[in-house]
Design a protein around this motif. Structure first.
Motif, PDB file in Angstrom:
ATOM      1  N   GLU A  91       0.806  -1.232   0.045  1.00 23.27           N
ATOM      2  CA  GLU A  91       0.116  -0.188  -0.013  1.00 23.27           C
ATOM      3  C   GLU A  91       0.748   1.254  -0.231  1.00 23.27           C
ATOM      4  O   GLU A  91       0.384   2.435  -0.357  1.00 23.27           O
ATOM      5  CB  GLU A  91      -0.816  -0.034   1.269  1.00 23.27           C
ATOM      6  CG  GLU A  91      -0.143  -0.039   2.633  1.00 23.27           C
ATOM      7  CD  GLU A  91       0.363  -1.192   3.008  1.00 23.27           C
ATOM      8  OE1 GLU A  91       1.108  -1.108   4.024  1.00 23.27           O
ATOM      9  OE2 GLU A  91       0.041  -2.350   2.589  1.00 23.27           O
ATOM     10  N   LEU A 242     -12.264   5.037  11.927  1.00 22.31           N
ATOM     11  CA  LEU A 242     -10.953   4.959  10.916  1.00 22.31           C
ATOM     12  C   LEU A 242     -10.987   3.332  10.531  1.00 22.31           C
ATOM     13  O   LEU A 242     -10.137   3.087   9.539  1.00 22.31           O
ATOM     14  CB  LEU A 242      -9.856   5.153  11.395  1.00 22.31           C
ATOM     15  CG  LEU A 242      -9.682   6.634  12.103  1.00 22.31           C
ATOM     16  CD1 LEU A 242      -8.284   7.017  12.756  1.00 22.31           C
ATOM     17  CD2 LEU A 242      -9.981   7.678  11.229  1.00 22.31           C
ATOM     18  N   LEU A 243     -11.827   2.432  10.733  1.00 18.85           N
ATOM     19  CA  LEU A 243     -11.814   1.176  10.537  1.00 18.85           C
ATOM     20  C   LEU A 243     -12.919   0.475   9.525  1.00 18.85           C
ATOM     21  O   LEU A 243     -13.921   1.304   9.619  1.00 18.85           O
ATOM     22  CB  LEU A 243     -11.762   0.208  11.855  1.00 18.85           C
ATOM     23  CG  LEU A 243     -10.366   0.546  12.898  1.00 18.85           C
ATOM     24  CD1 LEU A 243     -10.639  -0.237  14.131  1.00 18.85           C
ATOM     25  CD2 LEU A 243      -8.964   0.070  12.076  1.00 18.85           C
ATOM     26  N   TRP A 245      -8.943  -0.994   8.300  1.00 19.84           N
ATOM     27  CA  TRP A 245      -7.760  -0.382   7.615  1.00 19.84           C
ATOM     28  C   TRP A 245      -6.764  -1.318   7.723  1.00 19.84           C
ATOM     29  O   TRP A 245      -6.585  -2.131   8.965  1.00 19.84           O
ATOM     30  CB  TRP A 245      -7.141   0.955   8.095  1.00 19.84           C
ATOM     31  CG  TRP A 245      -6.045   1.394   7.375  1.00 19.84           C
ATOM     32  CD1 TRP A 245      -6.275   2.392   6.404  1.00 19.84           C
ATOM     33  CD2 TRP A 245      -4.615   1.100   7.582  1.00 19.84           C
ATOM     34  NE1 TRP A 245      -5.000   2.600   5.971  1.00 19.84           N
ATOM     35  CE2 TRP A 245      -4.123   1.878   6.678  1.00 19.84           C
ATOM     36  CE3 TRP A 245      -4.142   0.142   8.666  1.00 19.84           C
ATOM     37  CZ2 TRP A 245      -2.665   1.741   6.783  1.00 19.84           C
ATOM     38  CZ3 TRP A 245      -2.659   0.167   8.455  1.00 19.84           C
ATOM     39  CH2 TRP A 245      -1.983   0.902   7.489  1.00 19.84           C
ATOM     40  N   TRP A 304      -8.698   3.614  -1.001  1.00 19.61           N
ATOM     41  CA  TRP A 304      -7.694   3.335   0.095  1.00 19.61           C
ATOM     42  C   TRP A 304      -7.013   4.752   0.239  1.00 19.61           C
ATOM     43  O   TRP A 304      -6.728   5.126   1.681  1.00 19.61           O
ATOM     44  CB  TRP A 304      -7.040   2.293  -0.062  1.00 19.61           C
ATOM     45  CG  TRP A 304      -5.933   1.740   1.062  1.00 19.61           C
ATOM     46  CD1 TRP A 304      -6.305   0.747   1.744  1.00 19.61           C
ATOM     47  CD2 TRP A 304      -4.578   2.099   1.453  1.00 19.61           C
ATOM     48  NE1 TRP A 304      -5.375   0.434   2.786  1.00 19.61           N
ATOM     49  CE2 TRP A 304      -4.412   1.662   2.347  1.00 19.61           C
ATOM     50  CE3 TRP A 304      -4.065   3.252   0.987  1.00 19.61           C
ATOM     51  CZ2 TRP A 304      -3.353   1.981   3.110  1.00 19.61           C
ATOM     52  CZ3 TRP A 304      -2.881   3.437   1.566  1.00 19.61           C
ATOM     53  CH2 TRP A 304      -2.705   2.714   2.645  1.00 19.61           C
ATOM     54  N   THR A 308      -7.053   6.924   3.948  1.00 15.11           N
ATOM     55  CA  THR A 308      -5.836   7.051   4.550  1.00 15.11           C
ATOM     56  C   THR A 308      -5.136   8.325   4.575  1.00 15.11           C
ATOM     57  O   THR A 308      -4.722   8.823   5.547  1.00 15.11           O
ATOM     58  CB  THR A 308      -4.788   6.094   3.958  1.00 15.11           C
ATOM     59  OG1 THR A 308      -5.329   4.618   3.865  1.00 15.11           O
ATOM     60  CG2 THR A 308      -3.611   5.719   4.955  1.00 15.11           C
ATOM     61  N   THR A 311      -6.938  10.858   6.815  1.00 15.17           N
ATOM     62  CA  THR A 311      -6.841  10.545   8.276  1.00 15.17           C
ATOM     63  C   THR A 311      -5.346  10.998   8.622  1.00 15.17           C
ATOM     64  O   THR A 311      -5.389  11.730   9.686  1.00 15.17           O
ATOM     65  CB  THR A 311      -7.130   8.926   8.456  1.00 15.17           C
ATOM     66  OG1 THR A 311      -8.096   8.545   7.982  1.00 15.17           O
ATOM     67  CG2 THR A 311      -6.696   8.609   9.755  1.00 15.17           C
TER      68      THR A 311
END
Length: 330
Positions: A91, A242-243, A245, A304, A308, A311
């Motif tokens: 990632e 946030l999940l 992740w 994704w 991310t 965040t």
């Protein structure tokens, strides 16, 4: 003269088509983003034998770690767009822009296959007194900077999980960088660092062997592969937003690779990722098999990245704003 130019252009085009139809005529180079023994390495080497069989050519594997994946990504991006150099990546490139590590992300590549995704787990040594991540936070608050956390550099799983945790817990530890999860976990077992957030797939066998101790999975609920290991939301329910992740693993070629070559690679890796041996390995290492490519994979990559980087930006853990890089807020 004009007729000669037209004939030459036609000949070049026919040669190009023939080259694509004959692909692959020789062995391929598979560049692995992280070091030997890490999650990306294990997944890449597990899927490759069946892909080689489908392609009818060998894939020579090369571990090229460093700069949170930027070295391998730049290396493949600099190779010819002929499909003979492929990237086994995770990632990390989706974070390179905001982390100031480079301008290249997966927008410059074609996703041959997003093989699967995983969850994070926070591990420590078996003789550690900690029984939860809340214990780590409390200890770190009592002696700021003394506790050592294994890391893989900016943009790696430990860095991102650390940034997410910093939004709900105020603590200070010292990050010690390694060229991948494998070397970091080796250092943890040798007592050189005190804990490390990693992909659960990289730590699964060590957890089973009892050489590392899991404190929490970075997930909203327990996962079947690690029964009894509490989700991070047990101590920090605020992280629920946030999940889920976690890391992901894929196969990529340059975006301007000929379509026929992309199609052959896509078919080969789709076949390979659908084998029972590969799916069993993924499940055993706590990964979820995805086996997606093309537009579906591209949509996953963009979602994704958006979730991310914003965040991280909201946590103050970026060098450049996602807005500056035209990454939309989710």
């Amino acid at each position: 003269m004009i007729r000669s130019i037209v004939m030459a252009a036609g000949l070049a085009a026919s040669v190009g088509v023939a080259a694509a139809q004959d692909y692959p005529e020789r062995e391929l180079l598979g560049v692995i983003m992280w070091g030997a023994g890490g999650a990306t390495d294990v997944v890449a080497r597990a899927v490759t034998p069946a892909a080689e069989e489908a392609l009818g050519q060998k894939i020579v594997m090369l571990n090229k770690a460093g700069a949170a994946g930027a070295i391998s990504t730049t290396y493949v991006a600099s190779a010819p767009s002929d499909g003979y150099t492929i990237l086994f990546g995770a990632e990390n490139p989706q974070l390179h822009g905001v982390m100031g590590l480079g301008e290249i992300d997966y927008n410059q590549f074609y996703p041959v296959n997003i093989l699967g995704r995983g969850v994070g787990v926070i591990v420590t040594s078996p003789d550690s007194p900690w029984e939860s991540f809340a214990d780590v936070v409390a200890d770190a608050q009592s002696r700021p900077g003394e506790i050592k956390m294994g890391s893989t550099g900016p943009g790696g799983i430990p860095y991102v999980i650390g940034a997410m945790l910093s939004t709900v817990a105020d603590y200070e530890v010292t990050a010690v960088p390694f060229d991948g999860e494998g070397p970091g976990l080796t250092a943890l077992q040798g007592g050189h660092v005190d804990f490390m957030p990693v992909g659960a797939s990289a730590a699964a066998e060590l957890i089973k062997a009892g050489t590392v101790k899991p404190l929490a999975v970075f997930n909203a609920e327990e996962i079947d592969a690690l029964p009894g290991v509490p989700p991070i939301t047990e101590d920090y329910p605020e992280l629920s937003s946030l999940l889920p992740w976690g890391p992901f693993y894929g196969v990529f070629v340059k975006a301007d690779t000929p379509d026929d070559v992309k199609a052959k690679l896509t078919e080969a890796f789709k076949t390979a990722a659908d084998t029972d041996a590969f799916k069993t390995l993924m499940a055993d290492r706590t990964n979820i098999t995805m086996n997606i490519s093309g537009e579906e994979a591209d949509a996953f990559l963009k979602q994704w990245q958006s979730a991310t980087v914003w965040t991280l930006a909201d946590a103050g853990a970026v060098e450049r704003s996602p807005e500056e890089l035209n990454i939309p807020r989710p």
